[in-house]
Design an enzyme around this catalytic site. Sequence first.
Site, PDB file in Angstrom:
ATOM      1  N   THR A 171      92.953  20.083  32.995  1.00  0.00           N
ATOM      2  CA  THR A 171      92.757  19.650  34.371  1.00  0.00           C
ATOM      3  C   THR A 171      92.837  18.136  34.392  1.00  0.00           C
ATOM      4  O   THR A 171      92.349  17.470  33.480  1.00  0.00           O
ATOM      5  CB  THR A 171      91.366  20.045  34.896  1.00  0.00           C
ATOM      6  N   GLU A 189      91.787  26.213  36.440  1.00  0.00           N
ATOM      7  CA  GLU A 189      90.825  27.142  35.841  1.00  0.00           C
ATOM      8  C   GLU A 189      91.057  28.585  36.290  1.00  0.00           C
ATOM      9  O   GLU A 189      90.378  29.494  35.839  1.00  0.00           O
ATOM     10  CB  GLU A 189      89.384  26.717  36.195  1.00  0.00           C
ATOM     11  N   LYS A 241      76.625  14.164  53.254  1.00  0.00           N
ATOM     12  CA  LYS A 241      75.359  14.771  53.644  1.00  0.00           C
ATOM     13  C   LYS A 241      74.603  13.811  54.551  1.00  0.00           C
ATOM     14  O   LYS A 241      74.073  12.807  54.098  1.00  0.00           O
ATOM     15  CB  LYS A 241      74.536  15.148  52.410  1.00  0.00           C
ATOM     16  N   TRP A 282      75.949  18.828  56.726  1.00  0.00           N
ATOM     17  CA  TRP A 282      77.140  18.472  55.956  1.00  0.00           C
ATOM     18  C   TRP A 282      78.275  18.076  56.898  1.00  0.00           C
ATOM     19  O   TRP A 282      78.555  18.758  57.874  1.00  0.00           O
ATOM     20  CB  TRP A 282      77.612  19.654  55.092  1.00  0.00           C
TER      21      TRP A 282
END
Lengths: 542, 542
Positions: free
Chosen positions: A186, A331, A439, A444
Amino acid sequence: MLGLMQQQSLLISSLIEFAENHHGDTEVVSRRVEGDVHRYTWADVARRSRQVAKALDAQNLPQGARVATLAWNGYRHLELYFGVSGSGRVLHTLNPRLHPDQIAWIANHAEDQVLCFDMGFLPLVQAVHSHCKTITHYVALCDADKLPQDSGIPNLVSYEAWMGQQSSEYSWPDLDENTACSLCYTSGTTGDPKGALYSHRSTVLHAYASALPDSMCMSARDAILPVVPMFHVNAWGIPYSAAMVGAKLVFPGPALDGKSVYELIESEGVTFAAGVPTVWQMLLGHMKPAGLQFSHLQRTVIGGSACPPAMIDAFREDYKVDVLHAWGMTEMSPLGTVCTLKNKHLAMDAEAQMKLRMKQGRCIYGIEMKIVDENGQALAHDGKVAGDLLVKGPWVIASYFKQEGASPLLDGWFPTGDVATIDADGFMQITDRSKDVIKSGGEWISSIEVENIAMAHPAVAMAACVGMRHPKWDERPVVCVVKKPGVELTRAQLLQFYEGKTAKWQIPDDVVFVDAIPLGATGKMLKTRLRVQLADYVLPGL
Amino acid sequence: MLGLMQQQSLLISSLIEFAENHHGDTEVVSRRVEGDVHRYTWADVARRSRQVAKALDAQNLPQGARVATLAWNGYRHLELYFGVSGSGRVLHTLNPRLHPDQIAWIANHAEDQVLCFDMGFLPLVQAVHSHCKTITHYVALCDADKLPQDSGIPNLVSYEAWMGQQSSEYSWPDLDENTACSLCYTSGTTGDPKGALYSHRSTVLHAYASALPDSMCMSARDAILPVVPMFHVNAWGIPYSAAMVGAKLVFPGPALDGKSVYELIESEGVTFAAGVPTVWQMLLGHMKPAGLQFSHLQRTVIGGSACPPAMIDAFREDYKVDVLHAWGMTEMSPLGTVCTLKNKHLAMDAEAQMKLRMKQGRCIYGIEMKIVDENGQALAHDGKVAGDLLVKGPWVIASYFKQEGASPLLDGWFPTGDVATIDADGFMQITDRSKDVIKSGGEWISSIEVENIAMAHPAVAMAACVGMRHPKWDERPVVCVVKKPGVELTRAQLLQFYEGKTAKWQIPDDVVFVDAIPLGATGKMLKTRLRVQLADYVLPGL
């Protein structure tokens, strides 16, 4: 009581054998680094893959050894996919867009023993080879007579000399299907790169799932152009799934500009193309002014990042090409969701369908997903509540290479690092990266939503939203904007543009005009670097 | 070195969980034995399957125990598919078309412990239950108030009372994916029936392969009508593949006449239907005189026996429905090949395409096949040479139930008992059954080819060709013919009809007119019985 069925391992070698036996004369076409077009067949791929396997045997490379590549999408790279993995070694596709230091770091971490590279990457290999401690064999993907005399790279051989002298008489080993077959790192925006070590089983199951009608819908009637690089999560597994269904494969080589891609699509009768939005932007940018149309292209799958609605519209309305959003991760091999409509959606109006098409889509069988709150509690699938997205399935990693002790899993689930909603029909929509979400006062704010509104302003070329510390609200959003050349835009104008488009408290506190947004090797915005640039920034009023 | 991917078993329970989680409100519609139409959703199937699992737990039925069914295609049968297999028991679908003695023999051989049956089969169960030594629980697939008072069947309970009282709170066990899940007996024309014992792994892999675009091409946009019975190789696996892709399922119950099937296709918007030629003959027979058309049906898959070219033509030309030939066997779960064209065939003219469509098709990935001569030597794939067809793959049996000692495999390959050609593109065509092929003067004559020519004569309703002993040629073909009612046809006329349609030496020596050809329970001609009928027959000139 066990069933009484044949035990047959799911192996990558069986994919190339299948393609040879049943689709031997179907073409594999590559635009080469040299610029010309090379054409041969699946039977040739199979034959030469066996020669690659024998070349690896000849140098006594053990099972499990890593063979790295630095290469564009092309036929020799494809032969390595099957020859290396099929013979029990591990194919490690290095990303040439990374910094040379990172490439060397990854090659050392992977303990690569062989490196096969396109001649265009010779300068890169010259820059890194002395730092790559474990590589003993360098193979240039070229004809014997194209090999440079004094490359400075020890024991450099040409690919054609290396494998061409081998016989193609070879029987693929009958491996345990859980044997490692390939390794992708990655390009993490934070920390060291991490390796996903795929197995034959995971790769074959992923190929089945990704070829389904509700995924990429691949068949022997397709000519497939993977524009997504083979060094980027194995070109989304298309080399494997194309062999599984006997599709024609068309490789673009390094020429990803709009003109080259368009010409290849047309000359090779491409029916299906897969890539990131940037490439399609270049393609449409080439076609529109010239009034060009597609003669065979039926659909594109777009992944890597969210596709702008305008692009989906253009493909569908102006070019009669279906555009499917897909989502996945290194992944995840990478495919997790594809945005294909269900039967009940076919009767919806265009606007409602478009709203759905903008989502990342629904799971293909094999993948399960859920969203959870900060305490790990599962959240509702109502299309509204956003939470941390977790996934599991037979082509999702259990751990990272050489980090077996430290499982990334939470109770068997892999945390994607994305924040998403899931609706009642299972359609998932990424609302943010976990680390980017802002936040503010216990609520959010999606940085992506803030960016999308800015991007909809005609004067904005690029926008990145980051959260800034605030003594009362914890964080407040600030949007960093690159203006389009030659246009005027003020802070007040952009802030006013937000009015009515989002809740008041979600409107950013400030606009910071910048010359450029830092991008990573795969084109993703590096907000970590952006935050460094904004180290001295202070929110208005503080 | 092993890969580092998640270990997740391929289980039938994961199919129903997937359908519930991602396609919970997609419909499953059944025409019931009672004649009315029942409708609910995949979420309901999942919930009630868990109740079935709990009902089996409640009676302490051990893992691996066989639960038999005698039932048409319907929602309760579907719940048993998932509830029985998902909980670790083995679903055994008995074929109600067999002779009661055979049914009892098979139930005893399988050691069935539970029998679930449609009320229509009550007389059958009454006839056999005293011979079924191992069955301790009888469940009638009906509501509690529909249960007959004095059935004479010990401990008979209604399905709804049996499972309806159970909670749906249940976690599917995490089984070894090689665990047995279901059992189907071949209706062998010779010898005792033999059982194919499928595993969860083989079933899930088969579902992936059969849903691919080049197989049955199933998606969440489909409404699928499996006319092929669920007691016939699990309706070709469609209950599993439909759950895998979240398709709407439409079950016809026992009403397989043309009118009922047509009405169901139209009222439920069926896009894809699967079945044997007989059913389609009835369907077209109903539609043609009434001038009816399909409004949603896109394709049918035809298997079980070869489809007459006229039927393929009618579907394609008159009804705009694509017809795919498929081929498989009980021993293959069943799918081996589907006849879908490749890209290069799309440009061929209609006649050449039709020639291809008449073949049984090409392998789906997972299945490999070869043809061999009498010495087991592989024969060329040239579309001309015919040989014994052998197959292998993860959803092909390794041995029969309770015959583990006696492997039917030849060097890892399963002998299908079919004689076939394979062309250079991998398209297989059955030319005969191994036991039916006529060996004349060292050459093989296909009984099917002889029959097909006779069937093309307008006065012939049915034809069966058998080989008769001949002192000089070993065997010579004789064709047994059922004339259509009210038409004239002489031996000489039919033999003349063969002129120019096949090689002289392949023309049958004689025509025998019969009232009927003996058929087996699945509609296949029983040539063994035909030969018994012809015991006293002597070839002309002998």
